[in-house]
Design a protein around this motif. Structure first.
Motif, mmCIF file in Angstrom:
data_model
loop_
_atom_site.group_PDB
_atom_site.id
_atom_site.type_symbol
_atom_site.label_atom_id
_atom_site.label_comp_id
_atom_site.label_asym_id
_atom_site.label_seq_id
_atom_site.Cartn_x
_atom_site.Cartn_y
_atom_site.Cartn_z
ATOM 1 N N MET A 69 0.864 -1.310 -0.027
ATOM 2 C CA MET A 69 0.028 -0.066 0.221
ATOM 3 C C MET A 69 0.760 1.294 0.038
ATOM 4 S SD MET A 69 -2.977 1.108 2.620
ATOM 5 C CE MET A 69 -1.837 2.311 3.620
ATOM 6 N N SER A 70 0.532 2.101 -0.835
ATOM 7 C CA SER A 70 1.441 3.290 -0.888
ATOM 8 C C SER A 70 0.846 4.198 0.183
ATOM 9 C CB SER A 70 1.215 4.109 -2.246
ATOM 10 O OG SER A 70 0.049 4.423 -2.557
ATOM 11 N N SER A 71 1.997 5.249 0.615
ATOM 12 C CA SER A 71 1.746 6.142 1.872
ATOM 13 C C SER A 71 0.747 7.306 1.330
ATOM 14 C CB SER A 71 3.090 6.554 2.024
ATOM 15 O OG SER A 71 4.025 5.402 2.408
ATOM 16 N N GLN A 72 -0.047 7.577 2.264
ATOM 17 C CA GLN A 72 -0.867 8.703 2.237
ATOM 18 C C GLN A 72 -0.104 10.002 2.536
ATOM 19 O OE1 GLN A 72 -4.479 9.418 4.456
ATOM 20 N NE2 GLN A 72 -5.474 9.384 2.439
ATOM 21 N N VAL A 73 0.054 11.072 1.698
ATOM 22 C CA VAL A 73 0.635 12.263 1.784
ATOM 23 C C VAL A 73 -0.402 13.461 1.747
ATOM 24 C CG1 VAL A 73 2.364 13.746 0.895
ATOM 25 C CG2 VAL A 73 2.679 11.461 0.651
ATOM 26 N N GLU A 74 -0.341 14.102 2.893
ATOM 27 C CA GLU A 74 -1.218 15.343 2.636
ATOM 28 C C GLU A 74 -0.400 16.321 2.530
ATOM 29 O OE1 GLU A 74 -5.080 13.942 5.574
ATOM 30 O OE2 GLU A 74 -3.808 15.521 6.259
ATOM 31 N N ALA A 75 -0.661 17.631 2.352
ATOM 32 C CA ALA A 75 -0.018 18.822 2.023
ATOM 33 C C ALA A 75 -0.466 20.114 2.873
ATOM 34 C CB ALA A 75 0.271 18.923 0.567
ATOM 35 N N VAL A 76 0.331 20.922 3.279
ATOM 36 C CA VAL A 76 -0.235 22.092 3.838
ATOM 37 C C VAL A 76 0.542 23.222 2.851
ATOM 38 C CG1 VAL A 76 1.563 22.067 5.779
ATOM 39 C CG2 VAL A 76 -0.310 23.799 5.429
ATOM 40 N N ILE A 77 -0.155 24.113 2.358
ATOM 41 C CA ILE A 77 0.578 25.389 1.657
ATOM 42 C C ILE A 77 0.630 26.525 3.025
ATOM 43 C CG2 ILE A 77 0.431 27.176 0.187
ATOM 44 C CD1 ILE A 77 -1.248 25.080 -1.636
ATOM 45 N N LEU A 78 1.926 26.844 3.243
ATOM 46 C CA LEU A 78 2.194 27.942 4.100
ATOM 47 C C LEU A 78 1.980 29.285 3.764
ATOM 48 C CD1 LEU A 78 5.098 25.902 5.438
ATOM 49 C CD2 LEU A 78 2.867 26.146 6.873
ATOM 50 N N ALA A 79 0.936 29.988 4.285
ATOM 51 C CA ALA A 79 0.632 31.427 3.501
ATOM 52 C C ALA A 79 0.505 32.293 4.687
ATOM 53 C CB ALA A 79 -0.594 31.391 2.691
ATOM 54 N N GLY A 80 1.175 32.025 5.892
ATOM 55 C CA GLY A 80 0.976 32.681 7.159
ATOM 56 C C GLY A 80 1.913 33.874 7.488
ATOM 57 N N GLY A 81 2.786 34.253 6.770
ATOM 58 C CA GLY A 81 3.831 35.105 6.774
ATOM 59 C C GLY A 81 3.326 36.560 6.742
ATOM 60 N N ARG A 82 4.134 37.615 7.106
ATOM 61 C CA ARG A 82 3.878 38.893 7.038
ATOM 62 C C ARG A 82 4.262 39.620 5.792
ATOM 63 N NH1 ARG A 82 6.590 40.478 12.839
ATOM 64 N NH2 ARG A 82 4.799 40.383 13.949
ATOM 65 N N ALA A 83 5.128 38.770 4.931
ATOM 66 C CA ALA A 83 5.416 39.411 3.638
ATOM 67 C C ALA A 83 6.007 40.852 3.640
ATOM 68 C CB ALA A 83 4.115 39.349 2.431
ATOM 69 N N ARG A 84 6.876 40.869 4.496
ATOM 70 C CA ARG A 84 7.423 42.407 4.698
ATOM 71 C C ARG A 84 8.032 42.764 3.203
ATOM 72 N NH1 ARG A 84 8.742 40.683 10.382
ATOM 73 N NH2 ARG A 84 10.332 39.491 9.458
ATOM 74 N N ARG A 85 8.701 42.141 2.641
ATOM 75 C CA ARG A 85 9.388 42.572 1.325
ATOM 76 C C ARG A 85 8.471 42.831 0.223
ATOM 77 N NH1 ARG A 85 13.957 38.166 0.970
ATOM 78 N NH2 ARG A 85 12.555 36.852 1.986
ATOM 79 N N MET A 86 7.282 42.210 0.646
ATOM 80 C CA MET A 86 6.173 42.576 -0.630
ATOM 81 C C MET A 86 5.315 43.673 0.065
ATOM 82 S SD MET A 86 5.263 41.161 -3.491
ATOM 83 C CE MET A 86 5.498 39.323 -3.388
ATOM 84 N N GLY A 87 5.840 44.343 0.836
ATOM 85 C CA GLY A 87 5.154 45.794 1.307
ATOM 86 C C GLY A 87 4.068 45.238 2.269
ATOM 87 N N GLY A 88 3.789 44.107 2.819
ATOM 88 C CA GLY A 88 3.096 43.740 3.651
ATOM 89 C C GLY A 88 1.760 43.002 2.963
ATOM 90 N N GLU A 89 1.707 43.013 1.566
ATOM 91 C CA GLU A 89 0.558 42.301 0.868
ATOM 92 C C GLU A 89 0.782 40.902 1.123
ATOM 93 O OE1 GLU A 89 -0.617 43.219 -3.161
ATOM 94 O OE2 GLU A 89 1.318 44.507 -3.116
ATOM 95 N N ASP A 90 -0.275 40.329 1.386
ATOM 96 C CA ASP A 90 -0.447 38.797 1.424
ATOM 97 C C ASP A 90 0.118 37.946 0.268
ATOM 98 O OD1 ASP A 90 -1.165 36.264 2.275
ATOM 99 O OD2 ASP A 90 -3.035 37.011 3.335
ATOM 100 N N LYS A 91 1.094 37.465 0.408
ATOM 101 C CA LYS A 91 1.825 37.047 -0.727
ATOM 102 C C LYS A 91 1.068 35.828 -1.419
ATOM 103 C CE LYS A 91 6.113 35.787 0.609
ATOM 104 N NZ LYS A 91 7.490 35.642 0.480
#
Length: 195
Positions: free
Chosen positions: A1-23
């Motif tokens: 049986m193949s392993s089950q992989v779940e994923a999380v996309i991390l979008a929790g940062g402050r994005a300071r270099r993007m002028g604070g916009e939500d990257k």
């Protein structure tokens, strides 16, 4: 049986270099950046979730579970990983940032294969020269170790994973795989290169 992989996309940062916009919501060629990460990861994984500390409703519109860091304040990617590990039901949790629009389409399979062949606790992706410490394949039982590291006030992912047996997975065959976008200028450069 193949392993089950779940994923999380991390979008929790402050994005300071993007002028604070939500990257994750910044557009690249007419699409929010997180859309690219979703399109790359969804076919490879059993389930997908999004870690976001603001604009939750905008992220929920993509149709996946959205959660914020359990720890108050912005504590970096490890905090999002801890919160995701508490939620995962998979054999492995694959973590990736929202600002890597060209993630490998074989990321999960190669990470699992290398982790299992080396009998490692986790796998970290490499571009052939540098580790990509936010692109990890984790066993859920690493939660306690990660939580303890965070509770001690530490934040650096590579210092944490140095305590464990790590398989390094090279994606040198895909030199653009981990191009990440931190500034409006980089978005424009990447859009031009994808034209």
């Amino acid at each position: 049986m193949s392993s089950q992989v779940e994923a999380v996309i991390l979008a929790g940062g402050r994005a300071r270099r993007m002028g604070g916009e939500d990257k994750g919501l910044v557009e690249l060629k007419g699409q929010p950046m997180i859309r690219y990460a979703i399109d790359r990861l969804q076919p490879q994984t059993a389930d997908l979730m999004i870690n976001a500390n603001r604009n939750q409703q905008a992220y929920e519109a993509f149709g996946f579970p959205v959660f914020c860091d359990e720890q108050e304040g912005f504590h970096g990617p490890l905090s999002g990983m801890v919160s995701a590990l508490k939620r995962t039901k998979g054999d492995y949790l694959l973590t990736a940032p929202c600002d890597c629009p060209l993630l490998p389409t074989d990321l999960a399979s190669r990470m699992v294969a290398e982790l299992e062949s080396q009998g490692a606790d986790m796998a970290v992706a490499s571009d052939g020269e540098r580790h990509q410490p936010v692109v990890l394949l984790l066993k859920p039982e690493l939660l306690d170790s990660m939580q303890a590291f965070l509770d001690a006030g530490d934040r650096k992912i590579d210092l944490w994973y140095a305590q464990h047996k790590v398989a390094v997975v090279s994606f040198a065959d895909q030199p653009m795989a981990f191009v990440n976008v931190n500034t409006p200028e980089q978005i424009q450069q990447l859009a031009d290169s994808l034209a």
